[in-house]
Design a protein around this motif. Sequence first.
Motif, PDB file in Angstrom:
ATOM      1  N   ARG A   1       6.393 -19.524  -0.480  1.00 31.25           N
ATOM      2  CA  ARG A   1       6.505 -19.153  -1.968  1.00 31.25           C
ATOM      3  C   ARG A   1       7.953 -20.006  -2.150  1.00 31.25           C
ATOM      4  N   MET A   2       7.816 -20.407  -3.487  1.00 29.11           N
ATOM      5  CA  MET A   2       8.862 -21.162  -4.216  1.00 29.11           C
ATOM      6  C   MET A   2       9.063 -20.679  -5.606  1.00 29.11           C
ATOM      7  N   GLU A   3      10.179 -21.106  -6.117  1.00 31.62           N
ATOM      8  CA  GLU A   3      10.450 -20.907  -7.700  1.00 31.62           C
ATOM      9  C   GLU A   3      10.077 -22.395  -8.171  1.00 31.62           C
ATOM     10  N   ALA A   4       9.706 -22.254  -9.561  1.00 32.23           N
ATOM     11  CA  ALA A   4       9.244 -23.531 -10.152  1.00 32.23           C
ATOM     12  C   ALA A   4      10.393 -24.531  -9.980  1.00 32.23           C
ATOM     13  N   SER A   5      11.691 -24.154 -10.276  1.00 29.45           N
ATOM     14  CA  SER A   5      12.781 -24.941 -10.253  1.00 29.45           C
ATOM     15  C   SER A   5      12.883 -25.567  -8.919  1.00 29.45           C
TER      16      SER A   5
ATOM     17  N   LYS B   1       1.825 -15.236  -9.349  1.00 30.37           N
ATOM     18  CA  LYS B   1       3.159 -15.285 -10.148  1.00 30.37           C
ATOM     19  C   LYS B   1       3.848 -13.981  -9.468  1.00 30.37           C
ATOM     20  N   ILE B   2       5.002 -13.978  -8.478  1.00 28.14           N
ATOM     21  CA  ILE B   2       5.546 -12.938  -8.086  1.00 28.14           C
ATOM     22  C   ILE B   2       7.019 -12.723  -8.670  1.00 28.14           C
ATOM     23  N   ASN B   3       7.002 -11.597  -9.630  1.00 28.57           N
ATOM     24  CA  ASN B   3       8.420 -11.323 -10.186  1.00 28.57           C
ATOM     25  C   ASN B   3       9.234 -10.129  -9.426  1.00 28.57           C
ATOM     26  N   GLU B   4      10.344 -10.574  -8.901  1.00 29.34           N
ATOM     27  CA  GLU B   4      11.052  -9.798  -8.042  1.00 29.34           C
ATOM     28  C   GLU B   4      12.677  -9.696  -8.410  1.00 29.34           C
ATOM     29  N   GLU B   5      12.997  -8.445  -8.233  1.00 25.17           N
ATOM     30  CA  GLU B   5      14.528  -7.958  -8.659  1.00 25.17           C
ATOM     31  C   GLU B   5      15.463  -8.222  -7.371  1.00 25.17           C
ATOM     32  N   PRO B   6      16.525  -8.952  -8.013  1.00 22.71           N
ATOM     33  CA  PRO B   6      17.298  -9.504  -6.821  1.00 22.71           C
ATOM     34  C   PRO B   6      17.997  -8.371  -5.951  1.00 22.71           C
ATOM     35  N   ASP B   7      18.414  -8.696  -4.722  1.00 25.79           N
ATOM     36  CA  ASP B   7      19.072  -7.735  -3.989  1.00 25.79           C
ATOM     37  C   ASP B   7      20.366  -7.092  -4.339  1.00 25.79           C
TER      38      ASP B   7
ATOM     39  N   CYS C   1      16.154  -3.314 -13.628  1.00 29.82           N
ATOM     40  CA  CYS C   1      16.394  -4.585 -14.179  1.00 29.82           C
ATOM     41  C   CYS C   1      15.622  -4.501 -15.569  1.00 29.82           C
ATOM     42  N   LYS C   2      14.496  -3.760 -15.620  1.00 33.73           N
ATOM     43  CA  LYS C   2      13.841  -3.613 -16.749  1.00 33.73           C
ATOM     44  C   LYS C   2      14.439  -3.009 -17.827  1.00 33.73           C
ATOM     45  N   SER C   3      15.520  -2.193 -17.769  1.00 31.80           N
ATOM     46  CA  SER C   3      16.097  -1.658 -18.961  1.00 31.80           C
ATOM     47  C   SER C   3      17.608  -2.226 -19.054  1.00 31.80           C
ATOM     48  N   CYS C   4      17.748  -3.436 -18.315  1.00 30.28           N
ATOM     49  CA  CYS C   4      19.001  -3.995 -18.129  1.00 30.28           C
ATOM     50  C   CYS C   4      19.267  -4.672 -19.627  1.00 30.28           C
ATOM     51  N   PRO C   5      20.903  -4.492 -20.068  1.00 30.00           N
ATOM     52  CA  PRO C   5      21.044  -5.210 -21.312  1.00 30.00           C
ATOM     53  C   PRO C   5      21.180  -6.616 -21.224  1.00 30.00           C
ATOM     54  N   GLU C   6      20.911  -7.380 -20.069  1.00 28.95           N
ATOM     55  CA  GLU C   6      20.894  -8.833 -19.910  1.00 28.95           C
ATOM     56  C   GLU C   6      19.533  -9.238 -20.267  1.00 28.95           C
ATOM     57  N   GLY C   7      18.627  -8.311 -20.463  1.00 24.61           N
ATOM     58  CA  GLY C   7      17.124  -8.678 -20.908  1.00 24.61           C
ATOM     59  C   GLY C   7      16.450  -9.245 -19.596  1.00 24.61           C
ATOM     60  N   LYS C   8      16.248  -8.770 -18.533  1.00 23.57           N
ATOM     61  CA  LYS C   8      15.500  -9.501 -17.478  1.00 23.57           C
ATOM     62  C   LYS C   8      16.401 -10.787 -16.789  1.00 23.57           C
ATOM     63  N   ALA C   9      17.329 -11.278 -17.285  1.00 28.52           N
ATOM     64  CA  ALA C   9      17.811 -12.294 -16.700  1.00 28.52           C
ATOM     65  C   ALA C   9      18.087 -12.653 -15.489  1.00 28.52           C
ATOM     66  N   CYS C  10      18.213 -11.473 -14.630  1.00 26.09           N
ATOM     67  CA  CYS C  10      18.270 -11.648 -13.313  1.00 26.09           C
ATOM     68  C   CYS C  10      17.101 -11.521 -12.414  1.00 26.09           C
ATOM     69  N   LEU C  11      15.979 -11.451 -13.034  1.00 23.15           N
ATOM     70  CA  LEU C  11      14.745 -11.520 -12.324  1.00 23.15           C
ATOM     71  C   LEU C  11      14.036 -12.640 -11.838  1.00 23.15           C
ATOM     72  N   ARG C  12      13.598 -12.785 -10.687  1.00 24.75           N
ATOM     73  CA  ARG C  12      13.331 -14.334 -10.216  1.00 24.75           C
ATOM     74  C   ARG C  12      11.738 -14.325 -10.220  1.00 24.75           C
ATOM     75  N   GLU C  13      11.492 -15.450 -10.490  1.00 28.34           N
ATOM     76  CA  GLU C  13       9.872 -15.560 -10.459  1.00 28.34           C
ATOM     77  C   GLU C  13       9.437 -16.632  -9.585  1.00 28.34           C
ATOM     78  N   TRP C  14       8.724 -16.012  -8.511  1.00 29.29           N
ATOM     79  CA  TRP C  14       8.146 -16.876  -7.473  1.00 29.29           C
ATOM     80  C   TRP C  14       7.018 -17.205  -7.565  1.00 29.29           C
ATOM     81  N   TRP C  15       6.515 -18.081  -6.804  1.00 30.21           N
ATOM     82  CA  TRP C  15       5.129 -18.566  -6.942  1.00 30.21           C
ATOM     83  C   TRP C  15       4.325 -18.707  -5.576  1.00 30.21           C
ATOM     84  N   ALA C  16       3.220 -18.212  -5.152  1.00 33.06           N
ATOM     85  CA  ALA C  16       2.826 -18.564  -3.939  1.00 33.06           C
ATOM     86  C   ALA C  16       1.141 -18.566  -4.075  1.00 33.06           C
ATOM     87  N   LEU C  17       0.560 -19.089  -2.964  1.00 38.66           N
ATOM     88  CA  LEU C  17      -0.748 -19.368  -2.771  1.00 38.66           C
ATOM     89  C   LEU C  17      -1.608 -17.881  -3.012  1.00 38.66           C
ATOM     90  N   ARG C  18      -2.576 -18.015  -3.633  1.00 36.57           N
ATOM     91  CA  ARG C  18      -3.625 -16.891  -3.469  1.00 36.57           C
ATOM     92  C   ARG C  18      -4.222 -16.447  -2.179  1.00 36.57           C
TER      93      ARG C  18
END
Length: 78
Positions: free
Chosen positions: A16-20, A48-54, A61-78
């Motif tokens: 799995r990897m991030e788009a960046s 697509k795998i959305n993951e909260e950081p450790d 994070c869903k109610s975070c005032p940062e607006g989900k800025a800390c969520l990481r978006e990973w991609w993996a094969l199905r």
Amino acid sequence: MASMIEVRDMLALQGRMEASQLSAQLHSPQALIDAMLSRLEAMGKVVKINEEPDGCLTGSCKSCPEGKACLREWWALR
């Protein structure tokens, strides 16, 4: 310029990897990688795998005032 096959192969090798990360590894623009990942997702090849950081202090994070800025978006094969 990378192809969708190269994106798929890179995900197969790395798990799995991030788009960046894909963009840097394949020396391709982020917008191109995002478009290819969206197309591969529509084809049912990747997921697509959305993951909260450790380091999330509240675990909500869903109610975070940062607006989900800390969520990481990973991609993996199905």
